[in-house]
Design a protein around this motif. Structure first.
Motif, PDB file in Angstrom:
ATOM      1  N   ASP A  68     -23.267 142.453 -93.861  1.00 39.37           N
ATOM      2  CA  ASP A  68     -23.762 141.383 -92.922  1.00 39.37           C
ATOM      3  C   ASP A  68     -22.466 140.810 -91.997  1.00 39.37           C
ATOM      4  N   LEU A  69     -21.980 141.903 -91.216  1.00 35.31           N
ATOM      5  CA  LEU A  69     -20.721 141.652 -90.399  1.00 35.31           C
ATOM      6  C   LEU A  69     -21.034 141.237 -88.926  1.00 35.31           C
ATOM      7  N   GLY A  70     -20.212 140.299 -88.743  1.00 38.04           N
ATOM      8  CA  GLY A  70     -20.333 140.189 -87.049  1.00 38.04           C
ATOM      9  C   GLY A  70     -19.989 141.424 -86.204  1.00 38.04           C
ATOM     10  N   PRO A  71     -19.906 141.370 -84.894  1.00 39.32           N
ATOM     11  CA  PRO A  71     -20.256 142.575 -83.884  1.00 39.32           C
ATOM     12  C   PRO A  71     -18.975 143.323 -84.162  1.00 39.32           C
ATOM     13  N   TRP A  72     -17.621 142.612 -84.182  1.00 39.96           N
ATOM     14  CA  TRP A  72     -16.472 143.446 -84.277  1.00 39.96           C
ATOM     15  C   TRP A  72     -15.817 143.298 -85.677  1.00 39.96           C
ATOM     16  N   GLU A  73     -16.310 142.869 -86.581  1.00 40.56           N
ATOM     17  CA  GLU A  73     -15.791 142.758 -87.958  1.00 40.56           C
ATOM     18  C   GLU A  73     -15.780 144.307 -88.511  1.00 40.56           C
ATOM     19  N   GLN A  74     -14.326 144.647 -88.895  1.00 41.66           N
ATOM     20  CA  GLN A  74     -14.372 146.070 -89.432  1.00 41.66           C
ATOM     21  C   GLN A  74     -13.360 145.794 -90.689  1.00 41.66           C
ATOM     22  N   ILE A  75     -13.828 146.466 -91.950  1.00 44.51           N
ATOM     23  CA  ILE A  75     -12.856 146.431 -93.153  1.00 44.51           C
ATOM     24  C   ILE A  75     -11.911 147.141 -93.424  1.00 44.51           C
ATOM     25  N   PHE A  76     -10.521 146.505 -93.703  1.00 43.75           N
ATOM     26  CA  PHE A  76      -9.420 147.519 -93.845  1.00 43.75           C
ATOM     27  C   PHE A  76      -8.837 147.325 -95.109  1.00 43.75           C
ATOM     28  N   TYR A  77      -8.489 148.666 -95.326  1.00 38.14           N
ATOM     29  CA  TYR A  77      -7.128 148.394 -96.726  1.00 38.14           C
ATOM     30  C   TYR A  77      -5.543 148.452 -95.871  1.00 38.14           C
ATOM     31  N   GLY A  78      -5.166 147.532 -96.108  1.00 38.53           N
ATOM     32  CA  GLY A  78      -3.607 147.418 -95.683  1.00 38.53           C
ATOM     33  C   GLY A  78      -2.723 147.775 -96.682  1.00 38.53           C
ATOM     34  N   GLU A  79      -2.025 148.728 -96.390  1.00 37.50           N
ATOM     35  CA  GLU A  79      -0.872 149.488 -97.204  1.00 37.50           C
ATOM     36  C   GLU A  79       0.231 148.783 -96.750  1.00 37.50           C
ATOM     37  N   PHE A  80       1.044 148.296 -97.819  1.00 36.74           N
ATOM     38  CA  PHE A  80       2.382 147.956 -97.635  1.00 36.74           C
ATOM     39  C   PHE A  80       3.488 148.423 -98.387  1.00 36.74           C
ATOM     40  N   ASP A  81       3.146 149.302 -99.276  1.00 39.04           N
ATOM     41  CA  ASP A  81       4.124 150.153 -99.861  1.00 39.04           C
ATOM     42  C   ASP A  81       3.766 151.503-100.449  1.00 39.04           C
ATOM     43  N   MET A  88      -6.379 146.573-105.868  1.00 39.74           N
ATOM     44  CA  MET A  88      -5.932 146.503-107.188  1.00 39.74           C
ATOM     45  C   MET A  88      -4.497 146.464-107.271  1.00 39.74           C
ATOM     46  N   HIS A  89      -3.866 146.469-106.276  1.00 40.06           N
ATOM     47  CA  HIS A  89      -2.386 146.423-106.355  1.00 40.06           C
ATOM     48  C   HIS A  89      -1.786 145.238-105.590  1.00 40.06           C
ATOM     49  N   ILE A  90      -0.707 145.004-105.876  1.00 37.47           N
ATOM     50  CA  ILE A  90      -0.205 143.446-105.445  1.00 37.47           C
ATOM     51  C   ILE A  90       0.799 143.800-104.205  1.00 37.47           C
ATOM     52  N   THR A  91       0.738 144.937-103.563  1.00 39.35           N
ATOM     53  CA  THR A  91       1.684 145.215-102.254  1.00 39.35           C
ATOM     54  C   THR A  91       0.608 145.675-101.473  1.00 39.35           C
ATOM     55  N   ALA A  92      -0.665 145.575-101.593  1.00 40.31           N
ATOM     56  CA  ALA A  92      -1.741 146.138-100.420  1.00 40.31           C
ATOM     57  C   ALA A  92      -2.909 144.835-100.308  1.00 40.31           C
ATOM     58  N   SER A  93      -3.570 145.147 -99.401  1.00 36.92           N
ATOM     59  CA  SER A  93      -4.469 144.098 -99.023  1.00 36.92           C
ATOM     60  C   SER A  93      -5.884 144.658 -98.691  1.00 36.92           C
ATOM     61  N   ARG A 115       3.699 151.675 -94.654  1.00 36.40           N
ATOM     62  CA  ARG A 115       2.758 150.785 -94.150  1.00 36.40           C
ATOM     63  C   ARG A 115       1.488 151.334 -93.483  1.00 36.40           C
ATOM     64  N   ALA A 116       0.192 151.019 -93.521  1.00 39.19           N
ATOM     65  CA  ALA A 116      -0.759 151.600 -92.898  1.00 39.19           C
ATOM     66  C   ALA A 116      -2.081 150.815 -92.952  1.00 39.19           C
ATOM     67  N   PHE A 117      -2.930 150.999 -91.904  1.00 37.22           N
ATOM     68  CA  PHE A 117      -4.191 150.191 -91.953  1.00 37.22           C
ATOM     69  C   PHE A 117      -5.141 151.114 -92.016  1.00 37.22           C
ATOM     70  N   VAL A 118      -6.191 151.396 -92.868  1.00 32.66           N
ATOM     71  CA  VAL A 118      -7.223 152.391 -93.087  1.00 32.66           C
ATOM     72  C   VAL A 118      -8.620 151.637 -92.743  1.00 32.66           C
ATOM     73  N   ASN A 119      -9.277 152.065 -91.818  1.00 31.72           N
ATOM     74  CA  ASN A 119     -10.502 151.362 -91.905  1.00 31.72           C
ATOM     75  C   ASN A 119     -11.632 152.021 -92.892  1.00 31.72           C
ATOM     76  N   ILE A 120     -12.246 151.127 -93.826  1.00 30.32           N
ATOM     77  CA  ILE A 120     -12.790 151.535 -95.038  1.00 30.32           C
ATOM     78  C   ILE A 120     -14.436 151.245 -95.011  1.00 30.32           C
ATOM     79  N   THR A 121     -14.839 150.594 -93.759  1.00 33.24           N
ATOM     80  CA  THR A 121     -15.931 150.154 -93.665  1.00 33.24           C
ATOM     81  C   THR A 121     -17.201 151.173 -93.877  1.00 33.24           C
ATOM     82  N   HIS A 122     -16.945 152.523 -93.436  1.00 23.79           N
ATOM     83  CA  HIS A 122     -17.774 153.552 -93.941  1.00 23.79           C
ATOM     84  C   HIS A 122     -18.026 153.766 -95.424  1.00 23.79           C
ATOM     85  N   GLN A 123     -16.618 153.501 -95.832  1.00 20.70           N
ATOM     86  CA  GLN A 123     -16.647 153.910 -97.568  1.00 20.70           C
ATOM     87  C   GLN A 123     -17.539 152.676 -98.188  1.00 20.70           C
TER      88      GLN A 123
END
Lengths: 141, 141, 141
Positions: free
Chosen positions: C114-127, C47-52, C19-27
């Motif tokens: 167009d994000l709010g001040p603290w909004e960051q986009i993450f890849y959430g890996e669970f497997d 694209m996978h059903i065990t990730a967010s 499991r991991a959370f990766v900040n992908i905002t810059h990408q």
């Protein structure tokens, strides 16, 4: 250079059981084909607030696990535990739908659903045995 | 043949309580009217990470049930149970927002929100008593 | 008057841990820059059903809280509690992904997220511990 087109269709469901997961991927693909849209986005959403559209695996063991898990975190009974259940018995269905989500947005690329290898689109019913609808809306070119 | 237009607006909220559900359907409809867009999609998202935009029923018993249920699965207190609460007390609000979701995407058809009969759009506040924003973005024609 | 354009890219991940959370905002920002699109919407989905893909705060204490909380509501072990785990051990990852969501849709305004001040986009890996993908699709002008 692309010029925008749009498409709309309602899909109807009437499940035999209170709760059910129905794979609607082929129906959604047919909508894209019918629309003629090659590049864009497709929105697929439950039009009812006790149902979901979500993307996961088409595997019966997993669907069993979803059922057990949703009943654990948002149990149907006793009905009296929910204030919404004055004249209703479906408060749990409103909660389950929040966990599973209302809608999926999917990319359309080269006239096809741009899904990963195991991604399948499901209608999640949590208060069935009656006619309910899913909306498909496409914008693109 | 349609040519793309876009529209953007921020809606502001300041709730009296830490948690609240505010029906914003009429405000969102006004945005669509103002945009002049007849066919397309509308994105409505919380701009803060301790708030939600979601679609469900405008029924006070159900809103009570949401409050009780969210407190059960992601309790506010004790604050010390969360690592995020070193200098903050709102870790629970970040968790609750994940359950309820950040955004809704809704179809626009014939210049109107294309919603089912009971679908209403809500701002879900989980760490209120201060100014916070929702973004409305429309693309379409 | 705007004329529609579209853009597509896959981002690849291979986490060292299950499991991991990766900040992908810059990408994701780089994709927008590369697309040249100034006004529109961007879809970012696992694209996978065990990730967010989800949007929340880039704060390590909170990420610890997410990990503890998701293990509480959808525990990895014992594997035998899940029917999906006949030949698999990742049923919990399918459940966790439902809580955290599959996708984020974000507005693009003036060529930026167009994000709010603290909004960051993450890849959430669970497997994790294998190659998995996120799809970025942009439509706009």
């Amino acid at each position: 250079m692309l010029v925008m087109k749009s498409y709309r269709k309602e899909l109807w469901f009437n499940t035999n059981t209170r709760r059910a997961f129905v794979n609607i991927t082929h129906q959604v693909e047919s909508c894209i084909h019918e629309s003629g849209i090659k590049e864009g986005m497709i929105l697929i959403n439950a039009m009812h607030i006790t149902a979901s559209v979500f993307i996961n695996d088409d595997e019966s063991g997993l669907h069993h696990d979803f059922e057990v898990w949703l009943e654990k975190i948002a149990p149907e009974k006793p009905y009296s535990q929910y204030h919404h259940n004055g004249g209703e018995d479906n408060a749990d269905a409103h909660l389950k739908r929040q966990v599973m989500g209302r809608e999926a947005v999917v990319a359309i690329t080269d006239g096809k659903l741009d899904l990963g290898p195991w991604e399948q689109i499901f209608y999640g019913e949590f208060d069935g045995k009656r006619n309910k609808r899913v909306l498909v809306k496409i914008i693109g070119e």
